[in-house]
Design a protein around this motif. Structure first.
Motif, PDB file in Angstrom:
ATOM      1  N   ILE A  26       0.846  -1.195   0.000  1.00 15.20           N
ATOM      2  CA  ILE A  26       0.000   0.000   0.000  1.00 15.20           C
ATOM      3  C   ILE A  26       0.880   1.243   0.000  1.00 15.20           C
ATOM      4  O   ILE A  26       1.707   1.433   0.900  1.00 15.20           O
ATOM      5  N   VAL A  27       0.721   2.080  -1.001  1.00 13.17           N
ATOM      6  CA  VAL A  27       1.444   3.341  -1.101  1.00 13.17           C
ATOM      7  C   VAL A  27       0.511   4.467  -0.681  1.00 13.17           C
ATOM      8  O   VAL A  27      -0.560   4.643  -1.286  1.00 13.17           O
ATOM      9  N   GLN A  28       0.887   5.203   0.348  1.00 14.72           N
ATOM     10  CA  GLN A  28       0.013   6.270   0.807  1.00 14.72           C
ATOM     11  C   GLN A  28       0.179   7.503  -0.077  1.00 14.72           C
ATOM     12  O   GLN A  28       1.248   7.765  -0.635  1.00 14.72           O
ATOM     13  N   ALA A  29      -0.897   8.262  -0.192  1.00 15.08           N
ATOM     14  CA  ALA A  29      -0.931   9.404  -1.103  1.00 15.08           C
ATOM     15  C   ALA A  29       0.110  10.445  -0.716  1.00 15.08           C
ATOM     16  O   ALA A  29       0.244  10.785   0.468  1.00 15.08           O
ATOM     17  N   ASP A  30       0.833  10.952  -1.706  1.00 15.95           N
ATOM     18  CA  ASP A  30       1.808  12.017  -1.487  1.00 15.95           C
ATOM     19  C   ASP A  30       1.682  13.022  -2.625  1.00 15.95           C
ATOM     20  O   ASP A  30       2.185  12.811  -3.723  1.00 15.95           O
ATOM     21  N   VAL A  31       1.008  14.127  -2.344  1.00 16.22           N
ATOM     22  CA  VAL A  31       0.735  15.120  -3.381  1.00 16.22           C
ATOM     23  C   VAL A  31       1.994  15.868  -3.801  1.00 16.22           C
ATOM     24  O   VAL A  31       2.007  16.516  -4.857  1.00 16.22           O
TER      25      VAL A  31
END
Length: 320
Positions: A26-31
């Protein structure tokens, strides 16, 4: 308030959850590291992982509020076995006004409906930068108006409605409460502000202590989120968009929940102080060993279940 904050250790169970996320790919969101559309996809995958094995409910229905601009999709979670007009609680999801959707916190919303015996309402408000302030706030207020206007058909008691939100959703909840108050509309019964994103001023002890990204959310990410939502610098200190600058008198009872390892910690602490001065009844609960976003992890994290129970208790106290 102290000029600096200590950096306590993360909750061991939270660390185990982080390891599980990594092991699950799972890759967490990084704007800041990916285009917005990619970050939104990562956020959906992350939420889907946390929402696994959701508790079943006998009735979940969706509506599209076509009279709003743009049209707003809402989802109503009905508790099992309830009869008669029910209280309702609308919860706006977080995501910096720029990521997240109606499936954010889906498991949490189901659990709150089940445990509190209220209709929980989720919504898919329009995201920035495509839709800047005040679109999401006006959609949130419009959803409250729709619930009131259609209460009988929805099986809802129009006199027992609350609102809440986490992070950017906490901003939308609080600004909606202020908008309803200033319009002279009947007050809602209750509000829950969960680690709210309430001020664009980041010169605070919690930002200095926790804003480097070590605990996930960073000051740089928050600056980016505010840039998307409020590109006009004049709005950064406007009470209608950054509610820590607002007159808070006349609000309904509020529950404030926050994480101790969060650059937004002082937003909640400052709100606590200002509500006290304004004479608004409220309760504050700080979870010292977890970071921003922890309430979504009720499937895996005891602290998240503790926080959910606090929300449920407040809903039953103020709405039932």
């Amino acid at each position: 308030m102290p000029d600096s904050l200590a950096r306590p250790e993360l909750n061991p169970e939270f660390l185990a959850v982080q390891a599980l996320l990594r092991d699950s790919g799972i890759v967490q969101a990084d704007v800041l590291a990916t285009p917005t559309v990619v970050a939104r996809g990562h956020a959906r995958t992350y939420q889907a992982f946390l929402n696994q094995d959701p508790p079943p409910l006998a009735r979940i229905e969706e509506h599209v509020l076509a009279h709003l601009s743009p049209p707003l999709r809402v989802r109503l979670y009905y508790p099992d076995g309830a009869t008669g007009p029910l209280p309702a609680y609308l919860h706006a999801h977080g995501g910096g006004f720029a990521i997240g959707d109606i499936d954010s916190l889906d498991r949490w919303k189901r659990e709150v409906a089940r445990d509190a015996g209220v209709v929980v309402v989720g919504l898919e408000y329009a995201l920035a930068p495509e839709h800047k302030f005040p679109t999401a706030r006006d959609q949130t207020a419009g959803a409250i108006g729709w619930l009131r206007d259609n209460a009988a058909a929805l099986g809802i008691d129009a006199g027992r409605i609350g609102i809440g939100g986490d992070s950017a959703g906490g901003n939308l909840a609080l600004t909606t409460l202020l908008q309803l108050r200033d319009a002279g509309d009947p007050p809602l019964r209750f509000g829950a502000i969960v680690y709210g994103m309430l001020s664009a001023d980041h010169d605070s002890p919690s930002h200095h202590a926790f804003g480097d990204g070590s605990y996930g959310l960073s000051t740089a990410k928050l600056d980016w989120f505010w840039d998307q939502y409020l590109p006009d610098p004049a709005l950064r200190t406007s009470a209608v968009a950054a509610p820590l600058t607002a007159d808070l008198e006349g609000l309904p009872p509020l529950l404030l929940l926050t994480a101790g390892l969060d650059p937004l910690l002082d937003d909640t602490r400052n709100l606590d102080d200002r509500l006290t001065r304004a004479g608004v009844p409220h309760d504050l609960k700080v979870y010292p060993d977890v970071p921003h976003g922890f309430i979504a992890q009720t499937r895996l994290l005891g602290r998240a279940r503790e926080a959910r129970a606090v929300v449920v208790e407040a809903l039953t106290r103020h709405l039932l």
